[in-house]
Design a protein around this motif. Structure first.
Motif, PDB file in Angstrom:
ATOM      1  N   ARG A 351       0.848  -1.201   0.000  1.00 47.61           N
ATOM      2  CA  ARG A 351       0.000   0.000   0.000  1.00 47.61           C
ATOM      3  C   ARG A 351       0.884   1.252   0.000  1.00 47.61           C
ATOM      4  NH1 ARG A 351      -6.017   0.327   1.000  1.00 47.61           N
ATOM      5  NH2 ARG A 351      -6.348   2.554   0.990  1.00 47.61           N
ATOM      6  N   THR A 352       2.010   1.144   0.681  1.00 46.81           N
ATOM      7  CA  THR A 352       2.988   2.247   0.669  1.00 46.81           C
ATOM      8  C   THR A 352       4.345   1.694   1.097  1.00 46.81           C
ATOM      9  OG1 THR A 352       3.479   4.488   1.449  1.00 46.81           O
ATOM     10  CG2 THR A 352       2.551   3.001   3.057  1.00 46.81           C
ATOM     11  N   GLY A 353       5.411   2.395   0.752  1.00 44.88           N
ATOM     12  CA  GLY A 353       6.747   2.047   1.246  1.00 44.88           C
ATOM     13  C   GLY A 353       7.471   1.054   0.370  1.00 44.88           C
ATOM     14  N   GLY A 354       8.329   0.263   1.028  1.00 42.06           N
ATOM     15  CA  GLY A 354       9.111  -0.742   0.308  1.00 42.06           C
ATOM     16  C   GLY A 354      10.316  -0.168  -0.415  1.00 42.06           C
ATOM     17  N   LEU A 355      10.799   1.003   0.034  1.00 43.27           N
ATOM     18  CA  LEU A 355      11.897   1.661  -0.689  1.00 43.27           C
ATOM     19  C   LEU A 355      13.074   1.984   0.228  1.00 43.27           C
ATOM     20  CD1 LEU A 355       9.672   4.266  -2.540  1.00 43.27           C
ATOM     21  CD2 LEU A 355      10.676   2.185  -3.543  1.00 43.27           C
ATOM     22  N   ARG A 356      14.235   2.169  -0.416  1.00 45.85           N
ATOM     23  CA  ARG A 356      15.409   2.699   0.293  1.00 45.85           C
ATOM     24  C   ARG A 356      15.469   4.186  -0.039  1.00 45.85           C
ATOM     25  NH1 ARG A 356      20.474  -1.428  -0.041  1.00 45.85           N
ATOM     26  NH2 ARG A 356      19.350  -3.298   0.598  1.00 45.85           N
ATOM     27  N   PRO A 357      15.118   5.051   0.891  1.00 40.11           N
ATOM     28  CA  PRO A 357      15.111   6.474   0.548  1.00 40.11           C
ATOM     29  C   PRO A 357      16.518   7.049   0.525  1.00 40.11           C
ATOM     30  CG  PRO A 357      14.589   6.195   2.849  1.00 40.11           C
ATOM     31  CD  PRO A 357      14.788   4.811   2.296  1.00 40.11           C
ATOM     32  N   ASN A 358      16.665   8.151  -0.175  1.00 43.84           N
ATOM     33  CA  ASN A 358      17.939   8.843  -0.164  1.00 43.84           C
ATOM     34  C   ASN A 358      17.876   9.910   0.918  1.00 43.84           C
ATOM     35  OD1 ASN A 358      20.512   9.535  -1.044  1.00 43.84           O
ATOM     36  ND2 ASN A 358      19.666  11.257  -2.209  1.00 43.84           N
ATOM     37  N   VAL A 359      18.742   9.825   1.892  1.00 44.62           N
ATOM     38  CA  VAL A 359      18.723  10.811   2.977  1.00 44.62           C
ATOM     39  C   VAL A 359      19.960  11.692   2.837  1.00 44.62           C
ATOM     40  CG1 VAL A 359      18.854  11.105   5.487  1.00 44.62           C
ATOM     41  CG2 VAL A 359      17.390   9.322   4.516  1.00 44.62           C
ATOM     42  N   ALA A 360      19.712  12.969   2.603  1.00 40.52           N
ATOM     43  CA  ALA A 360      20.823  13.903   2.366  1.00 40.52           C
ATOM     44  C   ALA A 360      21.780  13.911   3.547  1.00 40.52           C
ATOM     45  CB  ALA A 360      20.271  15.304   2.132  1.00 40.52           C
ATOM     46  N   GLY A 361      23.044  13.775   3.260  1.00 40.32           N
ATOM     47  CA  GLY A 361      24.073  13.770   4.305  1.00 40.32           C
ATOM     48  C   GLY A 361      24.273  12.389   4.909  1.00 40.32           C
ATOM     49  N   GLU A 363      23.984   9.347   2.954  1.00 34.28           N
ATOM     50  CA  GLU A 363      23.754   8.528   1.752  1.00 34.28           C
ATOM     51  C   GLU A 363      24.108   7.060   1.957  1.00 34.28           C
ATOM     52  OE1 GLU A 363      25.013  11.552   1.741  1.00 34.28           O
ATOM     53  OE2 GLU A 363      23.556  12.639   0.527  1.00 34.28           O
ATOM     54  N   ASN A 364      25.029   6.782   2.887  1.00 38.19           N
ATOM     55  CA  ASN A 364      25.408   5.375   3.099  1.00 38.19           C
ATOM     56  C   ASN A 364      24.659   4.710   4.253  1.00 38.19           C
ATOM     57  OD1 ASN A 364      27.278   5.449   1.039  1.00 38.19           O
ATOM     58  ND2 ASN A 364      28.844   6.344   2.385  1.00 38.19           N
ATOM     59  N   GLY A 365      23.636   5.394   4.756  1.00 39.93           N
ATOM     60  CA  GLY A 365      22.883   4.851   5.900  1.00 39.93           C
ATOM     61  C   GLY A 365      21.927   3.750   5.462  1.00 39.93           C
ATOM     62  N   TYR A 366      21.444   3.007   6.476  1.00 35.56           N
ATOM     63  CA  TYR A 366      20.622   1.824   6.177  1.00 35.56           C
ATOM     64  C   TYR A 366      19.132   2.162   6.321  1.00 35.56           C
ATOM     65  CZ  TYR A 366      25.271   0.427   7.818  1.00 35.56           C
ATOM     66  OH  TYR A 366      26.620   0.352   8.037  1.00 35.56           O
ATOM     67  N   PHE A 367      18.673   3.117   5.547  1.00 27.47           N
ATOM     68  CA  PHE A 367      17.297   3.603   5.704  1.00 27.47           C
ATOM     69  C   PHE A 367      16.305   2.752   4.905  1.00 27.47           C
ATOM     70  CE2 PHE A 367      20.088   7.115   6.628  1.00 27.47           C
ATOM     71  CZ  PHE A 367      19.499   7.699   7.745  1.00 27.47           C
ATOM     72  N   TYR A 368      15.055   2.767   5.369  1.00 28.07           N
ATOM     73  CA  TYR A 368      13.983   2.048   4.675  1.00 28.07           C
ATOM     74  C   TYR A 368      12.684   2.800   4.961  1.00 28.07           C
ATOM     75  CZ  TYR A 368      11.701  -2.035   2.634  1.00 28.07           C
ATOM     76  OH  TYR A 368      11.007  -2.877   1.815  1.00 28.07           O
ATOM     77  N   THR A 369      11.829   2.901   3.973  1.00 25.63           N
ATOM     78  CA  THR A 369      10.615   3.700   4.183  1.00 25.63           C
ATOM     79  C   THR A 369       9.545   2.912   4.945  1.00 25.63           C
ATOM     80  OG1 THR A 369       9.906   3.008   1.994  1.00 25.63           O
ATOM     81  CG2 THR A 369      10.875   5.202   2.160  1.00 25.63           C
ATOM     82  N   PRO A 370       8.645   3.621   5.657  1.00 25.12           N
ATOM     83  CA  PRO A 370       7.542   2.957   6.347  1.00 25.12           C
ATOM     84  C   PRO A 370       6.703   2.195   5.321  1.00 25.12           C
ATOM     85  CG  PRO A 370       7.641   5.286   6.927  1.00 25.12           C
ATOM     86  CD  PRO A 370       8.633   5.077   5.830  1.00 25.12           C
ATOM     87  N   THR A 371       6.456   0.927   5.601  1.00 28.97           N
ATOM     88  CA  THR A 371       5.869   0.037   4.598  1.00 28.97           C
ATOM     89  C   THR A 371       4.585  -0.606   5.125  1.00 28.97           C
ATOM     90  OG1 THR A 371       8.082  -0.376   3.741  1.00 28.97           O
ATOM     91  CG2 THR A 371       6.393  -2.038   3.227  1.00 28.97           C
ATOM     92  N   ILE A 372       3.562  -0.602   4.285  1.00 22.25           N
ATOM     93  CA  ILE A 372       2.304  -1.273   4.670  1.00 22.25           C
ATOM     94  C   ILE A 372       1.944  -2.274   3.574  1.00 22.25           C
ATOM     95  CG2 ILE A 372      -0.139  -0.979   5.239  1.00 22.25           C
ATOM     96  CD1 ILE A 372       0.501   1.887   6.118  1.00 22.25           C
ATOM     97  N   ILE A 373       1.657  -3.494   4.004  1.00 19.60           N
ATOM     98  CA  ILE A 373       1.267  -4.553   3.059  1.00 19.60           C
ATOM     99  C   ILE A 373      -0.130  -5.032   3.445  1.00 19.60           C
ATOM    100  CG2 ILE A 373       1.830  -6.851   2.166  1.00 19.60           C
ATOM    101  CD1 ILE A 373       4.698  -6.342   2.707  1.00 19.60           C
ATOM    102  N   GLU A 374      -0.960  -5.267   2.436  1.00 18.05           N
ATOM    103  CA  GLU A 374      -2.308  -5.766   2.736  1.00 18.05           C
ATOM    104  C   GLU A 374      -2.678  -6.871   1.754  1.00 18.05           C
ATOM    105  OE1 GLU A 374      -4.884  -2.381   2.403  1.00 18.05           O
ATOM    106  OE2 GLU A 374      -4.116  -1.887   0.423  1.00 18.05           O
ATOM    107  N   GLY A 375      -3.890  -7.392   1.942  1.00 18.29           N
ATOM    108  CA  GLY A 375      -4.370  -8.432   1.017  1.00 18.29           C
ATOM    109  C   GLY A 375      -3.912  -9.827   1.413  1.00 18.29           C
ATOM    110  N   LEU A 376      -3.395  -9.965   2.627  1.00 12.95           N
ATOM    111  CA  LEU A 376      -2.909 -11.277   3.074  1.00 12.95           C
ATOM    112  C   LEU A 376      -3.784 -11.825   4.192  1.00 12.95           C
ATOM    113  CD1 LEU A 376       0.897 -10.520   3.139  1.00 12.95           C
ATOM    114  CD2 LEU A 376      -0.211 -12.234   1.703  1.00 12.95           C
ATOM    115  N   ASP A 377      -3.718 -13.119   4.347  1.00 12.87           N
ATOM    116  CA  ASP A 377      -4.410 -13.793   5.427  1.00 12.87           C
ATOM    117  C   ASP A 377      -3.484 -13.829   6.638  1.00 12.87           C
ATOM    118  OD1 ASP A 377      -4.975 -16.801   6.606  1.00 12.87           O
ATOM    119  OD2 ASP A 377      -6.769 -15.707   5.955  1.00 12.87           O
TER     120      ASP A 377
END
Ligand code: NDP
Length: 491
Positions: A351-361, A363-377
């Protein structure tokens, strides 16, 4: 690398280099080296445990009156508060949490020492009703050397939660912090010594859990282990504890349900659900990682939630406005990405997320965007397995019975949240859900005075609370004869 640059560790009252393998810790926001040190070796474990036992027997700590030990613990709380900002900055570098969170963790560590100082000086022993010509009573004794094994996600708070009651109870403590986040345990040990804890009573042994943690757990002089970490490790420690007949407390993983009912206050619920899963980048045992929303409310609620998630400020942990910092390591981010891919493979939709964002300053950090998954049991693997990252799985529910059945359908039972304006339903659901901690119309709120722990695969035993100190003491019953005559049997 020159010897002088290496960080000393605390072994049996001495600050010296470990004799294990050399390694570096890194700032997760940039990947830069923060500290270089030698891990503890097995020989260091032996020295630390023997030294702790010696200090327990000879330092007089266990024999000090409770109010005297409490005075030292109050001083520890004061010293933590006096150094709050440098400690919070150091913790930020240690595990990459946003500065707003590390400040809160440092404040919580100070509060924990203060609380257990009070618990120590007010702990009562009991005179029990006699059934004969005896004074009968129940008293508590310290155990000796106890071990505290902690994970990387909330250093200082986790260590304080174990060290404060263990010291208050009169014990010696051997601390094994997570290999990748050893800095705060070392800071805390130095503060404890400065406040007046006898030298040798505390050792801090950074190093690989499977070697150092295992050796500490198995050591015959270690009389108790308080562990926070993953369920697999917890089970391993429980087996060793069973062999040694040693008490153990295990604070383990979770897959906690958050339940939003039709009549919830939506502003509160949207905020609470976002905070519950995405604060600490989801690297939290109590993260509300399974969301159940009443079917009638599902679509409008999810629209608001996804919009909220997309607007969270993922960024530099040094920035006061940052809500989500980086993940702890690149490897951990890979594992989270694999879970997201698995969810999609199982038929889920992002529904949203699932990305490695680019964070200024950063750039080598281990960031990940807030992620929501649906449609599963709820049976899908990503609904059952702990991801320990910023990934929420969302599902609709049809009625209360269906909700409770799904919420309880997990090997974990650490925490749960319910959002509703109906106080009777709130109470019914709070009682029906199987979890060590339940939040009604709030989430992830803590008080050191309220016991914390999990059921089933989420753990054994409770930390915190006034009686948390008793976890680190042995109970002893004393019968004191008051007979005027010899015992009848002797006549
Ligand atoms: P681990 O279980 O891998 O590690 C936790 C600690 O145990 C680390 O210090 C680790 O050392 C050590 N360790 C590893 N193997 C052994 C062993 N065989 N014997 C003794 N000690 C060992 O967990 P993570 O570090 O991955 O932490 C995340 C987990 O912790 C999650 O599952 C999370 O839910 C749980 N957790 C639970 C909390 C609770 O209160 N219920 C709170 C916070 C986290 P090393 O550094 O080498 O790995």
């Amino acid at each position: 690398m020159n010897q002088q640059e290496l960080l000393p560790i605390c072994i049996a009252g001495q600050w010296r280099l470990g004799t294990g393998d050399r390694y570096a810790t890194r700032y997760p926001a940039t990947g830069e080296v923060v500290a270089e040190l030698n891990a503890a070796s097995l020989a260091d474990v032996e020295e630390a445990v023997q030294g702790a036992q010696r200090a327990f027997v000879t330092s007089g700590w266990a024999q000090r009156k409770p109010h005297e030990r409490a005075a030292v613990l109050y001083r520890i709380a004061e010293l933590i508060r006096a150094r709050a900002e440098p400690l919070a900055q150091r913790q930020r570098l240690d595990n990459g949490k946003p500065i707003s969170e590390t400040r809160a963790l440092v404040a919580s560590a100070a509060g924990t020492f203060q609380f257990f100082a009070a618990a120590c000086e007010t702990l009562e022993e009991t005179l029990t009703p006699a059934r004969g010509d005896c004074l009968t009573m129940s008293v508590y004794e310290p155990m000796g050397v106890v071990a505290a094994i902690t994970p990387w996600n909330s250093p200082i708070a986790s260590e304080a939660q174990k060290m404060a009651p263990a010291l208050a109870a009169g014990n010696a403590v051997v601390v094994k912090p997570a290999e990748i986040t050893p800095l705060m345990a070392l800071e805390l040990a130095a503060i404890c010594e400065e406040a007046g804890v006898p030298k040798g009573l505390i050792s801090v042994l950074p190093g690989k859990g499977s070697v150092i943690g295992d050796a500490i757990t198995k050591h015959p002089l270690v009389k108790r282990v308080s562990f926070t970490g993953g369920t697999t490790t917890g089970r391993h420690i429980a087996h060793i504890a069973a062999d040694k007949m040693m008490p153990v407390s295990l604070e383990l993983g979770g897959k906690s349900p958050t339940m939003v009912l039709e009549d919830a206050d939506l502003d509160h619920a949207v905020n609470g659900v976002l905070y519950g899963i995405f604060s600490s980048s989801g690297e939290s045992c109590i993260a509300g990682s399974r969301l159940f929303v009443a079917r009638a409310l599902y679509e409008p609620f999810m629209d608001r939630l996804a919009a909220g998630a997309a607007h969270l400020r993922v960024g530099d942990p040094a920035d006061e406005r940052t809500q989500m910092g980086p993940l702890i390591t690149d490897r951990h981010r890979d594992s989270i990405e694999s879970f997201v891919a698995l969810g999609v493979q199982e038929g889920g939709q992002l529904r949203t997320g699932g990305l490695r964002p680019n964070v200024a300053g950063c750039e080598n950090g281990y960031f990940y965007t807030p992620t929501i998954i649906e449609g599963l049991d709820n049976q899908a693997r990503i609904c059952q397995e702990e991801i320990f990252g910023p990934v929420l799985v969302a599902m609709p529910f049809d009625n209360e019975e269906d909700l409770i059945a799904q919420a309880n359908d997990s090997v974990y039972a650490l925490a749960a949240g319910v959002w509703t304006r109906d106080y009777k339903r709130a109470w019914r659901i709070a009682r029906a859900v199987q979890a060590g901690n339940v939040w009604i119309n709030t989430y992830k709120q803590f008080s050191i005075s309220t016991p914390f722990g999990g059921w089933r695969d989420s753990g054994l035993g409770r930390e915190k609370g006034r009686l948390g100190i008793l976890q680190y003491m042995e109970q002893k019953s004393v019968y004191w004869g008051m007979n005027e005559q010899p015992l009848p049997w002797a006549n």
